[in-house]
Scaffold this motif. Structure first.
Motif, short mmCIF file in Angstrom:
data_model
loop_
_atom_site.label_atom_id
_atom_site.label_comp_id
_atom_site.label_asym_id
_atom_site.label_seq_id
_atom_site.Cartn_x
_atom_site.Cartn_y
_atom_site.Cartn_z
N LEU A 232 66.71 -20.39 61.48
CA LEU A 232 65.97 -21.10 60.42
C LEU A 232 65.21 -20.34 59.47
O LEU A 232 64.76 -21.03 58.50
CB LEU A 232 64.98 -21.79 61.41
N THR A 235 67.78 -20.48 54.77
CA THR A 235 68.36 -21.91 54.32
C THR A 235 69.68 -21.89 54.19
O THR A 235 70.27 -22.93 54.54
CB THR A 235 67.51 -22.35 52.91
N VAL A 238 71.29 -21.97 57.55
CA VAL A 238 71.14 -23.32 58.19
C VAL A 238 72.09 -24.34 57.54
O VAL A 238 72.79 -25.17 58.51
CB VAL A 238 69.65 -23.90 57.82
N LYS A 239 72.31 -24.45 56.26
CA LYS A 239 73.39 -25.36 55.93
C LYS A 239 74.81 -24.93 56.32
O LYS A 239 75.37 -25.93 56.59
CB LYS A 239 73.31 -25.08 54.15
N VAL A 242 74.93 -26.30 59.74
CA VAL A 242 75.22 -27.72 59.82
C VAL A 242 76.54 -28.20 59.54
O VAL A 242 77.10 -29.00 60.06
CB VAL A 242 73.94 -28.36 59.06
N ARG A 271 62.73 -29.29 64.64
CA ARG A 271 63.06 -28.89 63.19
C ARG A 271 64.45 -28.54 63.31
O ARG A 271 65.07 -29.08 62.26
CB ARG A 271 62.24 -27.58 62.83
N MET A 272 65.20 -27.96 64.21
CA MET A 272 66.53 -27.80 64.31
C MET A 272 67.27 -29.17 64.07
O MET A 272 68.22 -29.39 63.25
CB MET A 272 66.89 -27.03 65.45
N ASP A 274 65.92 -31.95 63.07
CA ASP A 274 65.76 -32.72 61.66
C ASP A 274 66.73 -32.33 60.72
O ASP A 274 66.98 -32.86 59.92
CB ASP A 274 64.46 -32.33 61.27
N HIS A 275 67.00 -30.94 60.52
CA HIS A 275 67.93 -30.11 59.73
C HIS A 275 69.42 -30.63 59.87
O HIS A 275 70.23 -30.47 59.04
CB HIS A 275 68.04 -28.72 59.80
N LEU A 277 71.19 -29.79 62.70
CA LEU A 277 71.84 -28.48 63.61
C LEU A 277 72.24 -29.18 65.04
O LEU A 277 71.49 -30.11 65.61
CB LEU A 277 70.77 -27.45 63.58
#
Ligand code: HPA
Ligand code: ZN
Length: 341
Positions: A232, A235, A238-239, A242, A271-272, A274-275, A277
């Motif tokens: 996390l 950025t 994370v992308k 995902v 948060r994961m 929400d992203h 993930l």
């Protein structure tokens, strides 16, 4: 069922929610009571006088603190029946939590180093897994972890030792002390495991930096990430996770006990999600960290105020991120849908 208004409703919903558990070290499910029983059965000395003394010792300030005690605890496991009893006790506990499928880790080097034969370990574990599938209806995959504080040569020798048992081993993983032991240290052994058709996972980003997650992806070419919390911080990473639909096996109570998070209210699981993930909830080492899988669901559901839809998503992710065949995934997802109403 509509929303979940109270903690009791949430808890009841979690209890019966069909789920898979994808991050569970079988040696970490050794309850103090069984530890004492096996110590006595095998004539092994342990440095504790009572169950209370054992529990008092389970106060960790980081991963290494825990690992020192975890390797000590394993010393009571000697005979095939010990590994059977350990695994069966976990499966019965999993059944109570309505776990339908498990993907468990074992640490052969933690046993062969002590003179316990590889065959003793795997025969006991796999006999219990087969009995659990037959008698409890829990399907399984077995993942052999390499201890990352040991050398790659040692891991290669372990993979060679595992060759006669590969029909019973579905994947390899990487665990133990993360800092100072990046995934790239195990390039060759993971390449060999991949050539053998094994699934690949690795603990990454539990204490280690996002670079270790990149290495696990780019060098080891893993199919799933264990923990992954520190991804996390990056950025772009994370992308990428995902976009690739990469599953993360997250372990909230473990994170709390090992001080990966300071407070369960700050746990990154929500948060994961929400992203976008593909996060899942797992117990890691339940007897050391104070809870089995449903305890982990309950802890985050309360602290992070997770909605019914988020709990359903976590259960869906557990099947989607598993190494089950697609037809089996679909069957389990249909059961989650039916339960969600
Ligand atoms: N992290 C790393 N290694 C481990 C763990 C963990 O949480 N549990 C057992 N071995
Ligand atoms: Zn773990």
């Amino acid at each position: 069922m509509t929303g979940l208004a109270t903690a009791a409703e949430r808890s009841a919903f979690i209890d019966k929610l069909p789920k898979a558990e994808l991050h569970l070290h079988i040696e970490g499910s050794l309850e103090p009571e069984l530890m004492f029983a096996l110590a006595q059965r095998n004539g092994v000395q342990i440095p504790f006088a009572s169950v209370e003394e054992v529990q008092a010792a389970y106060n960790f300030s980081n991963l290494q603190d825990f690992l020192d005690i975890y390797y000590q605890g394993m010393a009571v496991l000697i005979e095939e029946q010990d590994f059977y009893d350990l695994t069966m006790a976990y499966l019965q506990r999993a059944k109570a939590d309505n776990v339908r499928h498990v993907e468990i880790f074992f640490d052969p080097q933690g046993h062969t180093e002590r003179g316990v034969a590889f065959a003793t370990v795997i025969n006991g574990i796999s006999r219990a897994l087969a009995a659990g599938e037959r008698d409890l209806g829990i399907s399984y995959r077995l993942i052999m972890c390499f201890l990352r504080h040991l050398s790659e040569e040692n891991a290669l020798a372990t993979l060679a030792e595992a060759k006669p048992f590969l029909e019973r081993i579905h994947g390899v993983g990487l665990d133990s002390s993360e800092l100072g032991h990046p995934p790239g240290k195990f390039t060759n052994v993971f390449a060999q495991a991949r050539d053998l058709g094994l699934k690949l996972v690795a603990h990454a980003g539990e204490e280690g930096p996002p670079e270790y997650v990149y290495e696990a992806l780019d060098i080891l070419k893993i199919d799933r990430i264990d923990h992954g919390n520190r991804a996390l911080e990056d950025t772009a990473l994370v992308k990428r996770l995902v976009d690739n639909g990469m599953c993360l096996t997250v372990c909230p109570l473990s994170n709390l006990k090992l001080c990966v998070v300071d407070d369960i209210h700050d746990h990154p699981l929500k948060r994961m999600l929400d992203h976008g993930l593909k996060a899942t909830v797992n117990a890691d080492d339940p007897s050391y960290f104070g809870g089995y899988v449903n305890d982990n669901y309950r802890a985050v559901a309360e602290a992070l105020d997770l909605s019914k839809d988020e709990l359903i998503l976590l259960a869906q992710n557990s099947f989607i991120g598993s190494f089950l065949e697609d037809s089996d995934k679909q069957r389990h997802l249909a059961a989650v849908d039916a339960y969600a109403g």
